[in-house]
Design a protein around this motif. Sequence first.
Motif, PDB file in Angstrom:
ATOM      1  N   GLY A 227       0.792  -1.221   0.000  1.00 35.89           N
ATOM      2  CA  GLY A 227       0.000   0.000   0.000  1.00 35.89           C
ATOM      3  C   GLY A 227       0.820   1.266   0.000  1.00 35.89           C
ATOM      4  O   GLY A 227       0.282   2.355   0.210  1.00 35.89           O
ATOM      5  N   GLY A 228       2.127   1.139  -0.240  1.00 37.75           N
ATOM      6  CA  GLY A 228       2.977   2.316  -0.279  1.00 37.75           C
ATOM      7  C   GLY A 228       3.309   2.842   1.107  1.00 37.75           C
ATOM      8  O   GLY A 228       2.979   2.234   2.132  1.00 37.75           O
ATOM      9  N   SER A 229       3.964   3.994   1.136  1.00 31.37           N
ATOM     10  CA  SER A 229       4.470   4.523   2.403  1.00 31.37           C
ATOM     11  C   SER A 229       3.357   4.914   3.363  1.00 31.37           C
ATOM     12  O   SER A 229       3.524   4.818   4.584  1.00 31.37           O
ATOM     13  CB  SER A 229       5.385   5.725   2.151  1.00 31.37           C
ATOM     14  OG  SER A 229       4.686   6.810   1.586  1.00 31.37           O
ATOM     15  N   ALA A 230       2.214   5.354   2.856  1.00 33.12           N
ATOM     16  CA  ALA A 230       1.121   5.758   3.757  1.00 33.12           C
ATOM     17  C   ALA A 230       0.547   4.557   4.496  1.00 33.12           C
ATOM     18  O   ALA A 230       0.280   4.631   5.703  1.00 33.12           O
ATOM     19  CB  ALA A 230       0.026   6.486   2.991  1.00 33.12           C
ATOM     20  N   ALA A 231       0.346   3.463   3.795  1.00 32.91           N
ATOM     21  CA  ALA A 231      -0.160   2.263   4.454  1.00 32.91           C
ATOM     22  C   ALA A 231       0.858   1.724   5.450  1.00 32.91           C
ATOM     23  O   ALA A 231       0.493   1.252   6.535  1.00 32.91           O
ATOM     24  CB  ALA A 231      -0.505   1.198   3.412  1.00 32.91           C
TER      25      ALA A 231
ATOM     26  N   VAL B 210      -5.175   9.557   6.268  1.00 32.57           N
ATOM     27  CA  VAL B 210      -5.399  10.100   4.928  1.00 32.57           C
ATOM     28  C   VAL B 210      -4.052  10.517   4.344  1.00 32.57           C
ATOM     29  O   VAL B 210      -3.309  11.287   4.970  1.00 32.57           O
ATOM     30  CB  VAL B 210      -6.329  11.335   4.948  1.00 32.57           C
ATOM     31  CG1 VAL B 210      -6.602  11.824   3.512  1.00 32.57           C
ATOM     32  CG2 VAL B 210      -7.633  11.029   5.673  1.00 32.57           C
ATOM     33  N   LYS B 211      -3.747  10.028   3.169  1.00 31.64           N
ATOM     34  CA  LYS B 211      -2.554  10.503   2.456  1.00 31.64           C
ATOM     35  C   LYS B 211      -2.929  11.789   1.743  1.00 31.64           C
ATOM     36  O   LYS B 211      -3.889  11.829   0.971  1.00 31.64           O
ATOM     37  CB  LYS B 211      -2.062   9.466   1.456  1.00 31.64           C
ATOM     38  CG  LYS B 211      -0.709   9.817   0.826  1.00 31.64           C
ATOM     39  CD  LYS B 211      -0.188   8.668  -0.012  1.00 31.64           C
ATOM     40  CE  LYS B 211       1.203   8.958  -0.568  1.00 31.64           C
ATOM     41  NZ  LYS B 211       2.229   8.956   0.491  1.00 31.64           N
TER      42      LYS B 211
ATOM     43  N   PRO C 288      -4.309  15.269  -4.529  1.00 28.62           N
ATOM     44  CA  PRO C 288      -4.858  13.913  -4.439  1.00 28.62           C
ATOM     45  C   PRO C 288      -4.922  13.424  -2.996  1.00 28.62           C
ATOM     46  O   PRO C 288      -4.034  13.722  -2.178  1.00 28.62           O
ATOM     47  CB  PRO C 288      -3.883  13.070  -5.271  1.00 28.62           C
ATOM     48  CG  PRO C 288      -2.644  13.874  -5.390  1.00 28.62           C
ATOM     49  CD  PRO C 288      -2.996  15.307  -5.196  1.00 28.62           C
ATOM     50  N   LEU C 289      -5.974  12.689  -2.693  1.00 31.92           N
ATOM     51  CA  LEU C 289      -6.227  12.161  -1.354  1.00 31.92           C
ATOM     52  C   LEU C 289      -6.554  10.678  -1.447  1.00 31.92           C
ATOM     53  O   LEU C 289      -7.249  10.252  -2.382  1.00 31.92           O
ATOM     54  CB  LEU C 289      -7.412  12.884  -0.703  1.00 31.92           C
ATOM     55  CG  LEU C 289      -7.355  14.405  -0.587  1.00 31.92           C
ATOM     56  CD1 LEU C 289      -8.703  14.941  -0.095  1.00 31.92           C
ATOM     57  CD2 LEU C 289      -6.234  14.833   0.343  1.00 31.92           C
ATOM     58  N   ALA C 290      -6.090   9.920  -0.456  1.00 31.84           N
ATOM     59  CA  ALA C 290      -6.432   8.498  -0.395  1.00 31.84           C
ATOM     60  C   ALA C 290      -6.634   8.099   1.060  1.00 31.84           C
ATOM     61  O   ALA C 290      -5.871   8.509   1.938  1.00 31.84           O
ATOM     62  CB  ALA C 290      -5.338   7.647  -1.026  1.00 31.84           C
TER      63      ALA C 290
ATOM     64  N   ARG D 118      -4.213   3.122  -2.699  1.00 30.82           N
ATOM     65  CA  ARG D 118      -4.036   3.835  -3.962  1.00 30.82           C
ATOM     66  C   ARG D 118      -3.134   5.061  -3.807  1.00 30.82           C
ATOM     67  O   ARG D 118      -2.744   5.671  -4.802  1.00 30.82           O
ATOM     68  CB  ARG D 118      -5.387   4.241  -4.552  1.00 30.82           C
ATOM     69  CG  ARG D 118      -6.215   3.071  -5.037  1.00 30.82           C
ATOM     70  CD  ARG D 118      -7.327   3.509  -5.970  1.00 30.82           C
ATOM     71  NE  ARG D 118      -6.798   4.069  -7.216  1.00 30.82           N
ATOM     72  CZ  ARG D 118      -7.558   4.682  -8.127  1.00 30.82           C
ATOM     73  NH1 ARG D 118      -8.860   4.816  -7.916  1.00 30.82           N
ATOM     74  NH2 ARG D 118      -7.022   5.156  -9.236  1.00 30.82           N
ATOM     75  N   GLY D 119      -2.789   5.384  -2.570  1.00 30.14           N
ATOM     76  CA  GLY D 119      -1.822   6.459  -2.378  1.00 30.14           C
ATOM     77  C   GLY D 119      -0.498   6.179  -3.068  1.00 30.14           C
ATOM     78  O   GLY D 119       0.248   7.110  -3.394  1.00 30.14           O
TER      79      GLY D 119
END
Length: 219
Positions: A117-121, A133-134, A158-160, A189-190
């Motif tokens: 999920g990338g760095s935010a997850a 929230v990213k 953009p926000l995820a 999706r971030g």
Amino acid sequence: MAVREGAMRIGIVGAGMIGSTLAKLWADAGHTVRLASRHPEELAALVTKLGKNVSAGVAVDAAAFGEVVMLTVPLGAIPQLAADLATSLDGKIVLDTGNAYEKRDGAVATEASRSPGGSAAWAAAMFPGARWVKAFNTVYFKVLEREAHRDGDRVGIPLASDDTNALEVAAGLVRDAGFEPVIVGALARGKEFEPNTRSYNTGMSATDLKALFGRTGRR
């Protein structure tokens, strides 16, 4: 927390260029902001410049103060912040501006980038009670300063997130700062707007971002 009208209390952990720029934009919009630094006394001149809606403290102060808390720190600082703040951020909306840069963050960046999920997850997993929230990770601070509230097609942010209501609150704060929110989807999706993606550090308009991410309409 329901979407609110009127002023909010916003804690910002990290008083660098992104944090201080958004502090000004939100304070100008009528929100009250607490900027956090390890040395809050060094923020006195900045706080005076930003006006009566802005105060300074340490990270635990900003976390306690904010209804919404923004984390805008190097990725390598996240594990320690999780140890210090995770409990106090339970139930709160957290805006994560982080990006993984291996030259700066080393092995932490490598680990975060490999997360599905990338760095935010990756970061959100350390704050299991927060509503993550990213946000605001794609645009250079000088673009934020220069293009806020511009006429016509505004810069898109953009926000995820996996929390629909948190996305709506974040979208309102994006508008208050003078930009147009583009809700991309779930937190995973971030990864689609991290470094080395088409949208990163371009200052793309909301219209162009919506086309890129397959979104239509205004959220």
